[in-house]
Design a protein around this motif. Structure first.
Motif, PDB file in Angstrom:
ATOM      1  N   ASP A 228       0.894  -1.118   0.218  1.00  0.00           N
ATOM      2  CA  ASP A 228      -0.042   0.160  -0.116  1.00  0.00           C
ATOM      3  C   ASP A 228       0.883   1.237  -0.050  1.00  0.00           C
ATOM      4  O   ASP A 228       0.326   2.326  -0.521  1.00  0.00           O
ATOM      5  CB  ASP A 228      -0.874   0.057   1.121  1.00  0.00           C
ATOM      6  CG  ASP A 228      -1.960  -0.983   1.086  1.00  0.00           C
ATOM      7  OD1 ASP A 228      -2.380  -1.388  -0.201  1.00  0.00           O
ATOM      8  OD2 ASP A 228      -2.631  -1.359   2.081  1.00  0.00           O
ATOM      9  N   ARG A 229       2.282   1.174   0.637  1.00  0.00           N
ATOM     10  CA  ARG A 229       2.977   2.367   0.549  1.00  0.00           C
ATOM     11  C   ARG A 229       3.359   2.659  -1.131  1.00  0.00           C
ATOM     12  O   ARG A 229       3.114   3.789  -1.224  1.00  0.00           O
ATOM     13  CB  ARG A 229       4.326   2.135   1.091  1.00  0.00           C
ATOM     14  CG  ARG A 229       4.045   1.637   2.672  1.00  0.00           C
ATOM     15  CD  ARG A 229       5.304   0.838   3.036  1.00  0.00           C
ATOM     16  NE  ARG A 229       6.808   1.651   3.271  1.00  0.00           N
ATOM     17  CZ  ARG A 229       7.602   1.484   2.365  1.00  0.00           C
ATOM     18  NH1 ARG A 229       7.664   0.415   1.543  1.00  0.00           N
ATOM     19  NH2 ARG A 229       8.663   2.296   2.298  1.00  0.00           N
ATOM     20  N   TYR A 230       3.380   1.820  -1.803  1.00  0.00           N
ATOM     21  CA  TYR A 230       3.621   2.166  -3.293  1.00  0.00           C
ATOM     22  C   TYR A 230       2.191   2.461  -4.232  1.00  0.00           C
ATOM     23  O   TYR A 230       2.419   3.365  -4.845  1.00  0.00           O
ATOM     24  CB  TYR A 230       4.373   0.900  -3.986  1.00  0.00           C
ATOM     25  CG  TYR A 230       5.612   0.390  -3.107  1.00  0.00           C
ATOM     26  CD1 TYR A 230       6.605   1.100  -3.214  1.00  0.00           C
ATOM     27  CD2 TYR A 230       5.597  -0.920  -2.576  1.00  0.00           C
ATOM     28  CE1 TYR A 230       8.015   0.774  -2.548  1.00  0.00           C
ATOM     29  CE2 TYR A 230       6.771  -1.312  -1.811  1.00  0.00           C
ATOM     30  CZ  TYR A 230       8.035  -0.450  -1.993  1.00  0.00           C
ATOM     31  OH  TYR A 230       9.035  -0.900  -1.330  1.00  0.00           O
ATOM     32  N   ARG A 231       1.265   1.827  -3.682  1.00  0.00           N
ATOM     33  CA  ARG A 231      -0.099   2.218  -4.145  1.00  0.00           C
ATOM     34  C   ARG A 231      -0.286   3.930  -4.050  1.00  0.00           C
ATOM     35  O   ARG A 231      -1.034   4.218  -4.905  1.00  0.00           O
ATOM     36  CB  ARG A 231      -0.946   1.444  -3.704  1.00  0.00           C
ATOM     37  CG  ARG A 231      -0.924  -0.072  -4.101  1.00  0.00           C
ATOM     38  CD  ARG A 231      -2.231  -0.950  -4.186  1.00  0.00           C
ATOM     39  NE  ARG A 231      -3.267  -0.248  -4.968  1.00  0.00           N
ATOM     40  CZ  ARG A 231      -3.468  -0.359  -6.303  1.00  0.00           C
ATOM     41  NH1 ARG A 231      -2.356  -0.976  -6.889  1.00  0.00           N
ATOM     42  NH2 ARG A 231      -4.249   0.368  -7.098  1.00  0.00           N
ATOM     43  N   THR A 232       0.163   4.418  -2.896  1.00  0.00           N
ATOM     44  CA  THR A 232      -0.132   5.968  -2.765  1.00  0.00           C
ATOM     45  C   THR A 232       0.435   6.439  -3.955  1.00  0.00           C
ATOM     46  O   THR A 232      -0.169   7.709  -4.256  1.00  0.00           O
ATOM     47  CB  THR A 232       0.472   6.239  -1.448  1.00  0.00           C
ATOM     48  OG1 THR A 232       1.852   6.106  -1.402  1.00  0.00           O
ATOM     49  CG2 THR A 232      -0.036   5.476  -0.395  1.00  0.00           C
ATOM     50  N   LEU A 233       1.437   6.277  -4.663  1.00  0.00           N
ATOM     51  CA  LEU A 233       1.733   6.945  -5.824  1.00  0.00           C
ATOM     52  C   LEU A 233       0.890   6.879  -7.092  1.00  0.00           C
ATOM     53  O   LEU A 233       1.095   7.610  -8.123  1.00  0.00           O
ATOM     54  CB  LEU A 233       3.337   6.463  -6.242  1.00  0.00           C
ATOM     55  CG  LEU A 233       4.593   7.022  -5.384  1.00  0.00           C
ATOM     56  CD1 LEU A 233       4.471   6.700  -4.044  1.00  0.00           C
ATOM     57  CD2 LEU A 233       5.855   6.720  -6.124  1.00  0.00           C
ATOM     58  N   VAL A 234      -0.036   5.913  -6.898  1.00  0.00           N
ATOM     59  CA  VAL A 234      -0.872   5.876  -8.246  1.00  0.00           C
ATOM     60  C   VAL A 234      -2.274   6.243  -7.847  1.00  0.00           C
ATOM     61  O   VAL A 234      -3.102   5.840  -8.561  1.00  0.00           O
ATOM     62  CB  VAL A 234      -0.937   4.529  -8.854  1.00  0.00           C
ATOM     63  CG1 VAL A 234       0.452   4.305  -9.474  1.00  0.00           C
ATOM     64  CG2 VAL A 234      -1.164   3.355  -7.808  1.00  0.00           C
ATOM     65  N   GLU A 235      -2.646   6.685  -6.496  1.00  0.00           N
ATOM     66  CA  GLU A 235      -3.891   7.228  -6.136  1.00  0.00           C
ATOM     67  C   GLU A 235      -3.944   8.303  -5.760  1.00  0.00           C
ATOM     68  O   GLU A 235      -2.714   9.144  -5.526  1.00  0.00           O
ATOM     69  CB  GLU A 235      -4.261   6.146  -4.935  1.00  0.00           C
ATOM     70  CG  GLU A 235      -4.302   4.532  -5.035  1.00  0.00           C
ATOM     71  CD  GLU A 235      -4.453   3.889  -3.837  1.00  0.00           C
ATOM     72  OE1 GLU A 235      -4.284   4.816  -2.785  1.00  0.00           O
ATOM     73  OE2 GLU A 235      -4.553   2.656  -3.800  1.00  0.00           O
ATOM     74  N   SER A 236      -5.150   8.733  -5.918  1.00  0.00           N
ATOM     75  CA  SER A 236      -5.304  10.345  -5.495  1.00  0.00           C
ATOM     76  C   SER A 236      -4.773  10.686  -4.266  1.00  0.00           C
ATOM     77  O   SER A 236      -4.973  10.105  -3.198  1.00  0.00           O
ATOM     78  CB  SER A 236      -6.847  10.851  -5.345  1.00  0.00           C
ATOM     79  OG  SER A 236      -6.966  12.180  -5.562  1.00  0.00           O
ATOM     80  N   GLY A 237      -4.231  11.895  -4.169  1.00  0.00           N
ATOM     81  CA  GLY A 237      -3.641  12.519  -3.058  1.00  0.00           C
ATOM     82  C   GLY A 237      -4.458  12.856  -1.885  1.00  0.00           C
ATOM     83  O   GLY A 237      -5.914  12.963  -2.230  1.00  0.00           O
ATOM     84  N   ALA A 238      -4.249  13.191  -0.958  1.00  0.00           N
ATOM     85  CA  ALA A 238      -5.131  13.618   0.538  1.00  0.00           C
ATOM     86  C   ALA A 238      -6.183  14.720   0.044  1.00  0.00           C
ATOM     87  O   ALA A 238      -7.335  14.683   0.493  1.00  0.00           O
ATOM     88  CB  ALA A 238      -4.471  13.880   1.726  1.00  0.00           C
ATOM     89  N   ASP A 239      -5.640  15.748  -0.812  1.00  0.00           N
ATOM     90  CA  ASP A 239      -6.439  16.674  -0.998  1.00  0.00           C
ATOM     91  C   ASP A 239      -7.097  16.613  -2.307  1.00  0.00           C
ATOM     92  O   ASP A 239      -7.889  17.604  -2.761  1.00  0.00           O
ATOM     93  CB  ASP A 239      -5.508  18.285  -1.272  1.00  0.00           C
ATOM     94  CG  ASP A 239      -4.614  18.125  -2.331  1.00  0.00           C
ATOM     95  OD1 ASP A 239      -4.279  17.038  -2.748  1.00  0.00           O
ATOM     96  OD2 ASP A 239      -3.944  19.017  -2.684  1.00  0.00           O
ATOM     97  N   GLY A 240      -6.857  15.537  -3.152  1.00  0.00           N
ATOM     98  CA  GLY A 240      -7.581  15.467  -4.304  1.00  0.00           C
ATOM     99  C   GLY A 240      -7.275  16.051  -5.578  1.00  0.00           C
ATOM    100  O   GLY A 240      -7.770  15.930  -6.460  1.00  0.00           O
ATOM    101  N   ARG A 241      -6.149  17.021  -5.429  1.00  0.00           N
ATOM    102  CA  ARG A 241      -5.696  17.691  -6.237  1.00  0.00           C
ATOM    103  C   ARG A 241      -4.811  17.089  -7.391  1.00  0.00           C
ATOM    104  O   ARG A 241      -4.732  17.605  -8.431  1.00  0.00           O
ATOM    105  CB  ARG A 241      -5.208  19.061  -5.826  1.00  0.00           C
ATOM    106  CG  ARG A 241      -6.212  19.835  -5.000  1.00  0.00           C
ATOM    107  CD  ARG A 241      -5.715  21.220  -4.883  1.00  0.00           C
ATOM    108  NE  ARG A 241      -5.237  22.241  -5.887  1.00  0.00           N
ATOM    109  CZ  ARG A 241      -4.933  23.396  -5.843  1.00  0.00           C
ATOM    110  NH1 ARG A 241      -4.544  23.863  -4.610  1.00  0.00           N
ATOM    111  NH2 ARG A 241      -4.723  23.987  -6.924  1.00  0.00           N
ATOM    112  N   ILE A 242      -4.113  16.078  -6.549  1.00  0.00           N
ATOM    113  CA  ILE A 242      -2.876  15.383  -7.537  1.00  0.00           C
ATOM    114  C   ILE A 242      -2.941  14.021  -7.453  1.00  0.00           C
ATOM    115  O   ILE A 242      -3.666  13.599  -6.319  1.00  0.00           O
ATOM    116  CB  ILE A 242      -1.358  16.284  -7.290  1.00  0.00           C
ATOM    117  CG1 ILE A 242      -1.127  15.630  -5.926  1.00  0.00           C
ATOM    118  CG2 ILE A 242      -1.345  17.580  -7.593  1.00  0.00           C
ATOM    119  CD1 ILE A 242       0.392  15.905  -5.474  1.00  0.00           C
ATOM    120  N   THR A 243      -2.492  13.175  -8.374  1.00  0.00           N
ATOM    121  CA  THR A 243      -2.378  11.923  -7.882  1.00  0.00           C
ATOM    122  C   THR A 243      -0.930  11.683  -7.301  1.00  0.00           C
ATOM    123  O   THR A 243      -0.084  12.292  -7.827  1.00  0.00           O
ATOM    124  CB  THR A 243      -2.265  10.962  -9.460  1.00  0.00           C
ATOM    125  OG1 THR A 243      -3.746  11.057  -9.851  1.00  0.00           O
ATOM    126  CG2 THR A 243      -1.991   9.570  -9.374  1.00  0.00           C
TER     127      THR A 243
END
Length: 970
Positions: A228-243
């Motif tokens: 899941d640490r690596y999956r954070t790089l291909v998921e929407s960030g906390a603010d939803g503005r960037i992946t």
């Protein structure tokens, strides 16, 4: 007392049992044969095309993955049940309720002990077989030589390996959960686990089995948390503005997931210790602490960091992460090489202003492919069973050393128009193919406003059919019949209709026999039976028209054929026909996609590609963050041959698929010079890139963060709820040395209310004409950023200006009186004369049943000036002070020498002229002349008398001009 013994139950009749078994066997054999027939038909199709390795690869991979999934689930579940049963306590004291449960279960025990694992195994097998592509892509994945900015891993890990490991962890979790449940159930039924008197007693064997399975499950969860640490790089960030992770993700979420992963391993070890020492307190307490930690580290701590640290200082803390997103998104969508230049557009007009843009003005397309399809159909259909694409396609040809933009379409079959004659014989063996290709100049028109054809007719005539060995027959196209049976002995009489050569009687029909290798053979009875079952047509088996040399052609759409031989590709929605080396071929663009490129923002393919020309596309993978036009494919319109070329041989996704399907894609060096001259930059890729560039045309994190310069694609002025499609033109952009075939689109500010141009995007779509070598400028993206110093109206505003012109209003109103329709064509935007020129052709169509649109007028606009004339060349001259300095492609169109020129319009729209309350006799006469011209033109159209039609049309134009002049005088 006498007693009567109970009657002996009647034994089932042996005959009935035999009959029942026989019927079941027969039904199974029938089902098996139908399955075999489908598989064998697929094999014959792929084998005929030479792509049988694609089919065998899929079959082998699916079978292997099914077996892996089946055994991976069934064996552990079976082993869990067996161990729980065999290690049960022999003299366990059971409650009365458990005794009843055992009485019910015991007769079915053997069946359940095998049936339950098989049941779960089948589900797991089918689920695993559906993931074969993920597994094969991981096994054959390649390095990309690009690393992510957070973990510094090759991006190939995220695109190929991470999806596989995620799927594997999910599968193992499901297996262990099922094992844990069946172990607990069997242990409870047979007394290994006893619940009563407020205590839980577990036998030693059950304790070991349950603890080991629980420990393995937590180990797998630890691996899942690590991934899941690596999956954070291909998921929407906390603010939803960037992946990808921002400050909170990098400093709170990822560290929290790391801690939880190690904690899960520790808890798993405690379960393994419990299996030995028998103390449940420690692992259960640790599990509770793990749940609490997951809430604190996964939710609470990130919220605290985001609320009290990030939000008050967002840009200063997240600037680097925004920059990561900008850079990686541009790379993933292939827009990192964008050439941007500031463009200070002029809005004033003067004579000779277009002199330096003569090469561009000569190729401005006035024949709108979305409007003139009915015109081409009316002029070139010849028989009701033919049809043309709607809209037409766009291509270009080299004619006498000059590149000519064209609108093109092939003449295909439309069997629905046969009516009652559409029986099996006609649809399957007589009407088998279309005939010829139609090509017309995009920048010219006849005196009647019709296309100027370069290739047309039956039999084919023109610059294309004059080539030696030209093959005009179209057996494979977008509207081909479901299947056709073709071919026969050389000495047999032809039965396929080639083309009509006279009146409607069949005595003048030309017949032919297919001589290519286009489909599986029907030369034996077994193959006929297979295809009779596939198409549910017994005629295939019994018809005398099927012989030892017959072939069956099916799956004939170019998109369908390419998709079947290259299932890993997503195909462009717009295949187009070209004549290459004497053959009509369909050119299809194929994309490789991914949704797992780190720090790249996601886009919906459906929303990006949908516009007025393609309102509802559908895709298997819709949300993507990586795209490449990796393959160019051709489909021969005569024999259906499919050829794949590695257009982007550096694409890592294509490289991986080439290892999965070796020897199916040819190198670009195999492409002929003529084919290279017809391939183009694909439409759908350009649409995706313009969607991304609406946000990511900026280069730095601050501009991205402030979002004060976001753009969007304008809506189509003719369909204001859908986006305006891009368009191909041969044009010279500022900074280029010569006109080149390119694709264009424009941008307006994001949001509502403002319809002014902010940007203008072009991409070089000309691949050159050198065999096996792309032009160095092909795919070059050029962006003009319109200076804020000058306001340039956007397409919607220009369309409103056009509609408000009194000349246009009078023209439209007069035609409405004659029951004619005015159709406004594509609104083109061109960077010429130091500014931006708008061009819109205007077509007129009468209300008759056989009417079709004809080009009658052209609207042009530059700055605030507007002109409305019969030809583009006249309109440009009027717009630019009497002489534009350049000639358009319709320079030589004959015009009425007696007609009065339309006066140059004023910059500001004036009120629409109204009919005088006391009309003069001259006005009445002009109105009467116009009405009579409309009647005469409609009558000439019905008769097909084009000379009379042109004469009446000229009179109508003169009458309209007279009415406009008289209206202005009033």
């Amino acid at each position: 007392m006498t007693t009567t013994s109970a009657p002996t139950p009647a034994t089932p009749s042996r005959t009935r049992r035999v009959i029942a078994i026989t019927l079941v066997v027969i039904a199974a054999l029938v089902v098996a044969f139908f399955v075999f027939a489908s598989l064998y038909a697929d094999w014959l199709w792929f084998d005929q095309l030479g792509f049988q390795s694609v089919l065998t690869t899929q079959w082998i991979a699916r079978v292997v993955m099914f077996l892996v999934g089946f055994l991976g689930m069934a064996v552990p579940v079976w082993l869990s049940i067996q161990l729980a049963y065999r290690l049960r306590p022999v003299y366990a004291r059971l409650s009365s309720q458990l005794d009843r449960y055992q009485e019910v279960v015991e007769p079915l025990r053997r069946l359940a002990m095998w049936g339950i694992p098989i049941f779960f195994g089948f589900f797991a097998g089918f689920a695993a077989s559906a993931q074969w592509e993920t597994t094969w892509l991981w096994f054959n994945g390649v390095k990309t030589d690009t690393t992510d900015p957070q973990f510094h891993l090759d991006t190939g890990f995220y695109m190929f390996a991470l999806p596989f490991w995620t799927s594997l962890v999910g599968f193992l979790s499901a297996v262990l959960l099922v094992c844990l449940l069946v172990t607990a159930l069997v242990s409870y039924l047979y007394g290994s686990v006893r619940i009563g008197q407020r205590e839980l007693r577990i036998s030693k064997s059950a304790r070991i089995q349950l603890a080991v399975i629980a420990g393995l499950y937590l180990l797998v969860q630890g691996v899942s948390l690590w991934l899941d640490r690596y999956r954070t790089l291909v998921e929407s960030g906390a603010d939803g503005r960037i992946t990808g992770p921002g400050y909170t993700g990098v400093n709170a979420i990822i560290p929290g997931q790391t801690i939880l992963a190690f904690a899960a391993v520790i808890v798993a070890i405690l379960f393994f210790i419990t299996a030995i020492i028998g103390r449940w307190r420690y692992p259960l307490v640790a599990t509770a602490l793990l749940v609490v930690s997951a809430i604190v580290l996964g939710v609470g701590y990130p919220w605290v960091v985001n609320t009290f640290n990030v939000q008050p200082n967002r840009f200063s803390l997240e600037q680097d992460y925004y920059q990561r997103n900008v850079d990686m998104t541009k790379t993933a969508y292939g827009i990192d090489g964008l050439d941007k230049q500031d463009f200070e557009a002029v809005t004033d007009v003067e004579a000779g202003q277009l002199r330096e843009d003569a090469g561009t003005t000569a190729q401005i397309r006035v024949m709108d492919p979305a409007i003139v399809s009915p015109t081409v159909r009316q002029l070139e259909q010849y028989r009701s069973y033919y049809q043309f694409a709607d809209p037409l396609d766009v291509d270009r040809y080299d004619i006498d050393g000059t590149s000519q933009d064209t609108v093109v379409s092939v003449r295909e079959l439309n069997l629905e128009q046969l009516g009652a004659a559409n029986d099996w014989q006609n649809s399957a063996v007589v009407y088998t193919h279309g005939y010829g290709i139609v090509a017309a100049k995009g920048n010219d028109r006849t005196v009647d406003g019709n296309p100027v054809f370069l290739e047309r007719g039956i039999p084919a005539s023109g610059f294309l059919s004059n080539e030696e060995d030209f093959q005009p027959r179209v057996y494979f196209g977008e509207y081909s019949p479901t299947y056709s049976i073709v071919g026969g002995p050389k000495d047999s009489e032809p039965i396929e209709l080639d083309y009509p050569s006279g009146q409607d009687d069949t005595s003048n029909e030309t017949k032919t026999t297919f001589e290519g290798n286009g489909g599986p053979s029907l030369g034996n009875v077994f193959n006929r039976l297979i295809y009779a079952l596939k198409f549910q047509a017994e005629q295939i088996l019994f018809s005398d028209y099927v012989n030892e040399d017959s072939q069956i052609l099916y799956d004939r759409s170019p998109l369908e054929r390419v998709q079947k031989v290259a299932p890993y590709l997503t195909l462009d929605n717009d295949p187009y026909p070209s004549v290459v080396d004497g053959r009509i071929v369909w050119i299809v663009d194929g994309y490789t996609l991914s949704a797992n490129y780190p720090y790249s923002s996601t886009v919906s393919l459906t929303s990006a590609i949908s516009d007025s020309s393609n309102p509802a596309p559908r895709f298997a993978l819709d949300d993507i963050n990586y795209i490449r036009n990796s393959v160019k494919a051709t489909v021969d319109a005569y024999d259906g041959k499919v050829t794949l070329y590695a257009w982007d041989d550096q694409d890592p996704v294509l490289k991986s698929w080439q290892k999965v399907y070796p020897s199916t894609v040819k190198p670009i060096s195999d492409m002929s010079a003529e084919l290279m001259s017809h391939v183009r930059y694909p439409t759908d890729l350009f649409k995706v890139q313009r969607t991304i560039l609406g946000v990511y045309h900026v280069d730095d994190a601050r501009s991205f963060y402030q979002s004060d310069n976001r753009w969007k694609t304008p809506n189509d002025p003719q369909a204001d709820t859908q986006l305006q499609p891009p368009y191909y033109l041969t044009m010279q952009m500022p900074g280029q040395t010569a006109p080149t075939y390119s694709m264009f689109t424009s941008f307006i500010p994001s949001g509502e209310g403002r319809n002014v141009l902010m940007g203008y995007l072009a991409v070089d779509s000309n691949a050159g004409n050198e065999a096996g070598k792309k032009s160095s400028d092909y795919g070059k993206l050029r962006m003009l950023e319109i200076s804020a110093k000058t306001t340039v109206p956007g397409p919607g505003q220009v369309q409103n200006n056009f509609d408000a012109q009194p000349e246009v209003s009078s023209f439209v109103n007069l035609l409405k009186q004659g029951d004619s329709n005015v159709l406004k064509g594509n609104l083109l935007t061109l960077p010429v004369g130091g500014g931006l020129l708008y061009v819109q052709p205007v077509f007129v169509q009468s209300s008759g049943a056989t009417s079709f649109p004809s080009l009658q007028k052209v609207l042009v606009s530059f700055g605030n000036e507007v002109a409305f004339e019969d030809t583009l060349n006249e309109a440009l001259d009027v717009l630019f002070g009497g002489d534009s300095g350049a000639d358009a492609g319709d320079t030589d169109v004959p015009t009425d020498p007696n007609a009065t020129p339309t006066p140059q319009p004023t910059p500001e729209p004036t009120p629409e002229p109204t009919t005088p309350t006391q009309p003069t006799s001259e006005y009445d006469q002009a109105l009467q002349d116009a009405n009579q011209a409309l009647i005469d033109r409609e009558a000439a159209l019905q008769k097909g008398d084009w000379t009379a039609y042109g004469e009446a049309d000229a009179r109508l134009t003169a009458a309209i001009r007279t009415l406009i002049e008289l209206g202005d005088q009033k």
